[in-house]
Design a protein around this motif. Structure first.
Motif, PDB file in Angstrom:
ATOM      1  N   LEU A  64       0.855  -1.180   0.000  1.00  6.63           N
ATOM      2  CA  LEU A  64       0.000   0.000   0.000  1.00  6.63           C
ATOM      3  C   LEU A  64       0.892   1.232   0.000  1.00  6.63           C
ATOM      4  N   GLU A  65       0.604   2.164  -0.896  1.00  7.13           N
ATOM      5  CA  GLU A  65       1.464   3.340  -1.035  1.00  7.13           C
ATOM      6  C   GLU A  65       1.575   4.123   0.275  1.00  7.13           C
ATOM      7  N   GLY A  66       0.503   4.224   1.026  1.00  3.78           N
ATOM      8  CA  GLY A  66       0.547   4.964   2.284  1.00  3.78           C
ATOM      9  C   GLY A  66       1.553   4.397   3.265  1.00  3.78           C
ATOM     10  N   GLU A  67       1.538   3.092   3.429  1.00  2.92           N
ATOM     11  CA  GLU A  67       2.478   2.445   4.345  1.00  2.92           C
ATOM     12  C   GLU A  67       3.898   2.476   3.792  1.00  2.92           C
ATOM     13  N   LEU A  68       4.019   2.295   2.500  1.00  5.69           N
ATOM     14  CA  LEU A  68       5.329   2.312   1.851  1.00  5.69           C
ATOM     15  C   LEU A  68       5.962   3.695   1.937  1.00  5.69           C
ATOM     16  N   SER A  71       7.615   4.295   5.497  1.00  5.91           N
ATOM     17  CA  SER A  71       8.921   3.663   5.702  1.00  5.91           C
ATOM     18  C   SER A  71       9.988   4.297   4.797  1.00  5.91           C
ATOM     19  N   SER A  72       9.593   4.730   3.612  1.00 10.70           N
ATOM     20  CA  SER A  72      10.548   5.386   2.709  1.00 10.70           C
ATOM     21  C   SER A  72      10.958   6.755   3.246  1.00 10.70           C
ATOM     22  N   ARG A  73      10.030   7.460   3.875  1.00  8.28           N
ATOM     23  CA  ARG A  73      10.370   8.747   4.489  1.00  8.28           C
ATOM     24  C   ARG A  73      11.436   8.571   5.561  1.00  8.28           C
ATOM     25  N   GLU A  74      11.256   7.551   6.395  1.00  9.04           N
ATOM     26  CA  GLU A  74      12.233   7.290   7.455  1.00  9.04           C
ATOM     27  C   GLU A  74      13.596   6.948   6.869  1.00  9.04           C
ATOM     28  N   LEU A  75      13.604   6.171   5.802  1.00 10.59           N
ATOM     29  CA  LEU A  75      14.867   5.827   5.149  1.00 10.59           C
ATOM     30  C   LEU A  75      15.546   7.081   4.608  1.00 10.59           C
ATOM     31  N   LEU A  76      14.788   7.954   3.949  1.00 10.72           N
ATOM     32  CA  LEU A  76      15.367   9.182   3.409  1.00 10.72           C
ATOM     33  C   LEU A  76      15.923  10.073   4.513  1.00 10.72           C
ATOM     34  N   ARG A  77      15.203  10.168   5.619  1.00 12.82           N
ATOM     35  CA  ARG A  77      15.710  10.964   6.749  1.00 12.82           C
ATOM     36  C   ARG A  77      17.029  10.397   7.256  1.00 12.82           C
ATOM     37  N   VAL A  95      15.317   4.492  -3.939  1.00 11.98           N
ATOM     38  CA  VAL A  95      14.475   4.050  -5.052  1.00 11.98           C
ATOM     39  C   VAL A  95      14.430   2.521  -5.103  1.00 11.98           C
ATOM     40  N   ALA A  96      15.575   1.876  -4.924  1.00 11.89           N
ATOM     41  CA  ALA A  96      15.624   0.407  -4.922  1.00 11.89           C
ATOM     42  C   ALA A  96      14.803  -0.161  -3.767  1.00 11.89           C
ATOM     43  N   PHE A  97      14.886   0.486  -2.604  1.00 11.79           N
ATOM     44  CA  PHE A  97      14.089   0.072  -1.447  1.00 11.79           C
ATOM     45  C   PHE A  97      12.596   0.188  -1.770  1.00 11.79           C
ATOM     46  N   TYR A  98      12.208   1.309  -2.364  1.00 14.80           N
ATOM     47  CA  TYR A  98      10.800   1.551  -2.704  1.00 14.80           C
ATOM     48  C   TYR A  98      10.286   0.473  -3.665  1.00 14.80           C
ATOM     49  N   ARG A  99      11.085   0.190  -4.686  1.00 16.76           N
ATOM     50  CA  ARG A  99      10.683  -0.829  -5.663  1.00 16.76           C
ATOM     51  C   ARG A  99      10.595  -2.211  -5.034  1.00 16.76           C
ATOM     52  N   ALA A 100      11.556  -2.533  -4.168  1.00 15.60           N
ATOM     53  CA  ALA A 100      11.552  -3.847  -3.525  1.00 15.60           C
ATOM     54  C   ALA A 100      10.320  -3.999  -2.633  1.00 15.60           C
ATOM     55  N   LYS A 113      10.152   9.102  -9.333  1.00 16.02           N
ATOM     56  CA  LYS A 113       9.230  10.227  -9.153  1.00 16.02           C
ATOM     57  C   LYS A 113       8.647  10.240  -7.743  1.00 16.02           C
ATOM     58  N   ARG A 114       8.260   9.072  -7.262  1.00 13.90           N
ATOM     59  CA  ARG A 114       7.646   8.984  -5.932  1.00 13.90           C
ATOM     60  C   ARG A 114       8.657   9.325  -4.836  1.00 13.90           C
ATOM     61  N   VAL A 115       9.891   8.850  -4.979  1.00 15.40           N
ATOM     62  CA  VAL A 115      10.926   9.153  -3.981  1.00 15.40           C
ATOM     63  C   VAL A 115      11.283  10.631  -4.040  1.00 15.40           C
ATOM     64  N   LYS A 116      11.325  11.208  -5.229  1.00 17.71           N
ATOM     65  CA  LYS A 116      11.587  12.648  -5.351  1.00 17.71           C
ATOM     66  C   LYS A 116      10.489  13.438  -4.653  1.00 17.71           C
ATOM     67  N   ARG A 117       9.241  13.037  -4.836  1.00 10.53           N
ATOM     68  CA  ARG A 117       8.121  13.702  -4.171  1.00 10.53           C
ATOM     69  C   ARG A 117       8.251  13.601  -2.649  1.00 10.53           C
TER      70      ARG A 117
END
Length: 144
Positions: A64-68, A71-77, A95-100, A113-117
């Motif tokens: 689910l994009e919301g949950e993903l 966790s991606s925000r925390e990784l970027l921080r 990006v690799a984490f997001y895709r996985a 695009k999603r990680v940039k956003r």
């Protein structure tokens, strides 16, 4: 919970399963439409509809994009330096984490695009990259 809630929830759960068939990733718009359906058509509360959706997604290994995004925000921080900049290699890791996590349900360009956003939401900046001339062109080249 009344006796009529159980059949209603079960019918909504079947609708969710039908909508999730053949998918690996559910974006926020699709998730919102399903939740609205649970609220309006089936008379469930937001918590009930959300619970049914998350359970079905987990059972079918659908991201689910919301949950993903959380966790991606925390990784970027974590990947950002003390000046709130993200290096190109770290961006590629995110990006690799997001895709996985999306189970391959997102193309590489879409994941970028999603990680940039997400970076923009967190007010993170790209770090200049290059051997001779250091620029942020790699980041600007990603279409938002």
């Amino acid at each position: 919970m009344t006796a009529t809630d159980t059949p209603t929830r079960a019918r909504f759960a079947e609708l969710v399963k039908l909508q999730l068939q053949g998918r690996k990733f559910l974006d926020q718009d699709q998730e919102r439409r399903l939740l609205e359906e649970g609220l309006t058509r089936y008379g469930l509360t937001l918590d009930q509809a959300s619970g049914v959706l998350r359970t079905a997604a987990q059972e079918n290994a659908i991201a689910l994009e919301g949950e993903l995004g959380a966790s991606s925000r925390e990784l970027l921080r974590t990947l950002a330096d003390r000046r709130q900049r993200v290096a190109r290699d770290d961006f590629d890791r995110a990006v690799a984490f997001y895709r996985a996590r999306a189970g391959g349900g997102v193309t590489p360009a879409d994941a970028q695009k999603r990680v940039k956003r997400l970076m923009e939401e967190l007010d993170l900046r790209p770090k200049a990259a290059g051997r001779v001339i250091r620029t942020r062109r790699w980041y600007r080249a990603i279409e938002a």
